[in-house]
Write a protein that holds these residues in place. Sequence first.
Motif, PDB file in Angstrom:
ATOM      1  N   ILE A 192       1.783  -7.544   1.069  1.00 49.62           N
ATOM      2  CA  ILE A 192       1.083  -8.623   0.381  1.00 49.62           C
ATOM      3  C   ILE A 192       0.644  -8.101  -0.988  1.00 49.62           C
ATOM      4  O   ILE A 192       0.255  -6.943  -1.108  1.00 49.62           O
ATOM      5  CB  ILE A 192      -0.163  -9.034   1.190  1.00 49.62           C
ATOM      6  N   PRO A 193       0.711  -8.900  -2.035  1.00 50.26           N
ATOM      7  CA  PRO A 193       0.184  -8.437  -3.328  1.00 50.26           C
ATOM      8  C   PRO A 193      -1.272  -8.002  -3.166  1.00 50.26           C
ATOM      9  O   PRO A 193      -2.048  -8.644  -2.454  1.00 50.26           O
ATOM     10  CB  PRO A 193       0.283  -9.680  -4.211  1.00 50.26           C
ATOM     11  N   THR A 194      -1.631  -6.907  -3.802  1.00 49.25           N
ATOM     12  CA  THR A 194      -3.009  -6.418  -3.673  1.00 49.25           C
ATOM     13  C   THR A 194      -3.611  -6.146  -5.044  1.00 49.25           C
ATOM     14  O   THR A 194      -2.895  -5.761  -5.964  1.00 49.25           O
ATOM     15  CB  THR A 194      -3.071  -5.120  -2.847  1.00 49.25           C
ATOM     16  N   PRO A 195      -4.936  -6.380  -5.170  1.00 48.03           N
ATOM     17  CA  PRO A 195      -5.787  -7.009  -4.160  1.00 48.03           C
ATOM     18  C   PRO A 195      -5.606  -8.519  -4.139  1.00 48.03           C
ATOM     19  O   PRO A 195      -5.505  -9.152  -5.190  1.00 48.03           O
ATOM     20  CB  PRO A 195      -7.201  -6.653  -4.630  1.00 48.03           C
ATOM     21  N   LYS A 199      -4.186 -18.430 -11.154  1.00 49.17           N
ATOM     22  CA  LYS A 199      -2.954 -17.759 -10.746  1.00 49.17           C
ATOM     23  C   LYS A 199      -2.658 -16.554 -11.630  1.00 49.17           C
ATOM     24  O   LYS A 199      -3.083 -16.480 -12.779  1.00 49.17           O
ATOM     25  CB  LYS A 199      -1.776 -18.744 -10.817  1.00 49.17           C
ATOM     26  N   SER A 200      -1.910 -15.629 -11.082  1.00 46.43           N
ATOM     27  CA  SER A 200      -1.468 -14.457 -11.825  1.00 46.43           C
ATOM     28  C   SER A 200      -0.015 -14.637 -12.233  1.00 46.43           C
ATOM     29  O   SER A 200       0.797 -15.158 -11.462  1.00 46.43           O
ATOM     30  CB  SER A 200      -1.600 -13.190 -10.963  1.00 46.43           C
ATOM     31  N   SER A 201       0.314 -14.197 -13.434  1.00 54.30           N
ATOM     32  CA  SER A 201       1.701 -14.305 -13.901  1.00 54.30           C
ATOM     33  C   SER A 201       2.629 -13.417 -13.089  1.00 54.30           C
ATOM     34  O   SER A 201       3.844 -13.610 -13.070  1.00 54.30           O
ATOM     35  CB  SER A 201       1.782 -13.908 -15.387  1.00 54.30           C
ATOM     36  N   GLU A 202       2.061 -12.441 -12.385  1.00 52.58           N
ATOM     37  CA  GLU A 202       2.868 -11.501 -11.609  1.00 52.58           C
ATOM     38  C   GLU A 202       3.078 -11.954 -10.166  1.00 52.58           C
ATOM     39  O   GLU A 202       3.863 -11.348  -9.431  1.00 52.58           O
ATOM     40  CB  GLU A 202       2.210 -10.120 -11.617  1.00 52.58           C
ATOM     41  N   CYS A 234      -4.753 -13.772  -6.414  1.00 49.40           N
ATOM     42  CA  CYS A 234      -3.842 -12.622  -6.318  1.00 49.40           C
ATOM     43  C   CYS A 234      -3.902 -11.878  -7.650  1.00 49.40           C
ATOM     44  O   CYS A 234      -3.011 -11.995  -8.488  1.00 49.40           O
ATOM     45  CB  CYS A 234      -2.417 -13.070  -6.017  1.00 49.40           C
ATOM     46  N   GLY A 235      -4.959 -11.125  -7.864  1.00 50.91           N
ATOM     47  CA  GLY A 235      -5.194 -10.490  -9.154  1.00 50.91           C
ATOM     48  C   GLY A 235      -6.332 -11.187  -9.857  1.00 50.91           C
ATOM     49  O   GLY A 235      -7.043 -12.023  -9.289  1.00 50.91           O
ATOM     50  N   THR A 236      -6.536 -10.863 -11.133  1.00 50.29           N
ATOM     51  CA  THR A 236      -7.633 -11.459 -11.878  1.00 50.29           C
ATOM     52  C   THR A 236      -7.326 -12.912 -12.221  1.00 50.29           C
ATOM     53  O   THR A 236      -6.166 -13.336 -12.210  1.00 50.29           O
ATOM     54  CB  THR A 236      -7.894 -10.692 -13.188  1.00 50.29           C
ATOM     55  N   CYS A 256      -7.438  -2.021  -6.529  1.00 47.49           N
ATOM     56  CA  CYS A 256      -8.275  -2.130  -5.330  1.00 47.49           C
ATOM     57  C   CYS A 256      -9.361  -1.073  -5.351  1.00 47.49           C
ATOM     58  O   CYS A 256     -10.540  -1.349  -5.089  1.00 47.49           O
ATOM     59  CB  CYS A 256      -7.424  -1.943  -4.075  1.00 47.49           C
ATOM     60  N   GLU A 257      -8.970   0.155  -5.665  1.00 46.88           N
ATOM     61  CA  GLU A 257      -9.930   1.253  -5.729  1.00 46.88           C
ATOM     62  C   GLU A 257     -10.933   1.037  -6.854  1.00 46.88           C
ATOM     63  O   GLU A 257     -12.133   1.302  -6.701  1.00 46.88           O
ATOM     64  CB  GLU A 257      -9.179   2.570  -5.941  1.00 46.88           C
ATOM     65  N   MET A 258     -10.457   0.542  -7.992  1.00 48.35           N
ATOM     66  CA  MET A 258     -11.296   0.365  -9.165  1.00 48.35           C
ATOM     67  C   MET A 258     -12.453  -0.596  -8.905  1.00 48.35           C
ATOM     68  O   MET A 258     -13.569  -0.389  -9.377  1.00 48.35           O
ATOM     69  CB  MET A 258     -10.442  -0.150 -10.333  1.00 48.35           C
TER      70      MET A 258
END
Length: 269
Positions: free
Chosen positions: A216-219, A195-198, A240-242, A114-116
Amino acid sequence: MSSTEVKKNSKAKANLVAFWEWFKSAAWLQVILIVGIVVGIVVSIPYIIRSVNSISDSSDFYEGQNINYDRLQTYISGEDDACDGIVGNGTGSGVDEGKTGFAVIFYKDNCTNCEMIESYVEDWYNLTNDTDAFRDGVRLYTINVGWVPGDVNESTDAEGGDLSDYQNDNITISEQESVMRSIRNVYRGQADYYKSSEVTYETLSSNITAGGVSTIPTPTMVFYSKDATATEFEPTKVFCGTIGNLTWDRSGVNTMLNDLYGISLYNNN
């Protein structure tokens, strides 16, 4: 001042003057000193640049775009139309005149990704709103879902623990669950490269209040849209992720946000 102290001061001054005279005549020492200073400056340059870049990359964008869960509900219900923004037509240079929409980024202070990406998101937001085709049409909001907003260490220590340690007035734990429930079917129904695998359907079905997941998963990026004649917004795209093979760099974030808003769709080939 005693005579002893006067003698000590006089001797110290005499020694200082003698040293200075010697130093002025020791050209070799002056050269060594100058070279040492120059080398020190050269060695320090990378660290100075890194510090300046760190300062310039810092951003308060999330905080400036922050809303709470109650405000989100007034947007979704159509009670407040301040969120009516552009939905792209997929061409990269036009909007779908029949739809309106807005995005929400769920983040927390103790989320490295999120910060990145914060400065990248801010740059994309400003640049896109300054583009003629989308002039001032992008609506983007954020909700901090951390346990102790504004404090990385306390959020990390408290997260997933006793609910009495939860100090977030923006959104409650049960409201975070409600958001997860509202987006899980959209997330599951998307193409796999979104989708993200995580993060799975089961992840978004977890009971946070029972300690299953801390937040909630972030970001998480959610795009809400509706037909221009409709009243209520619905979540229509969830990241939910890249996505795909993108990474958390400037180019990847730009591509993701363009896709999120339907401006230009991500090519997974």
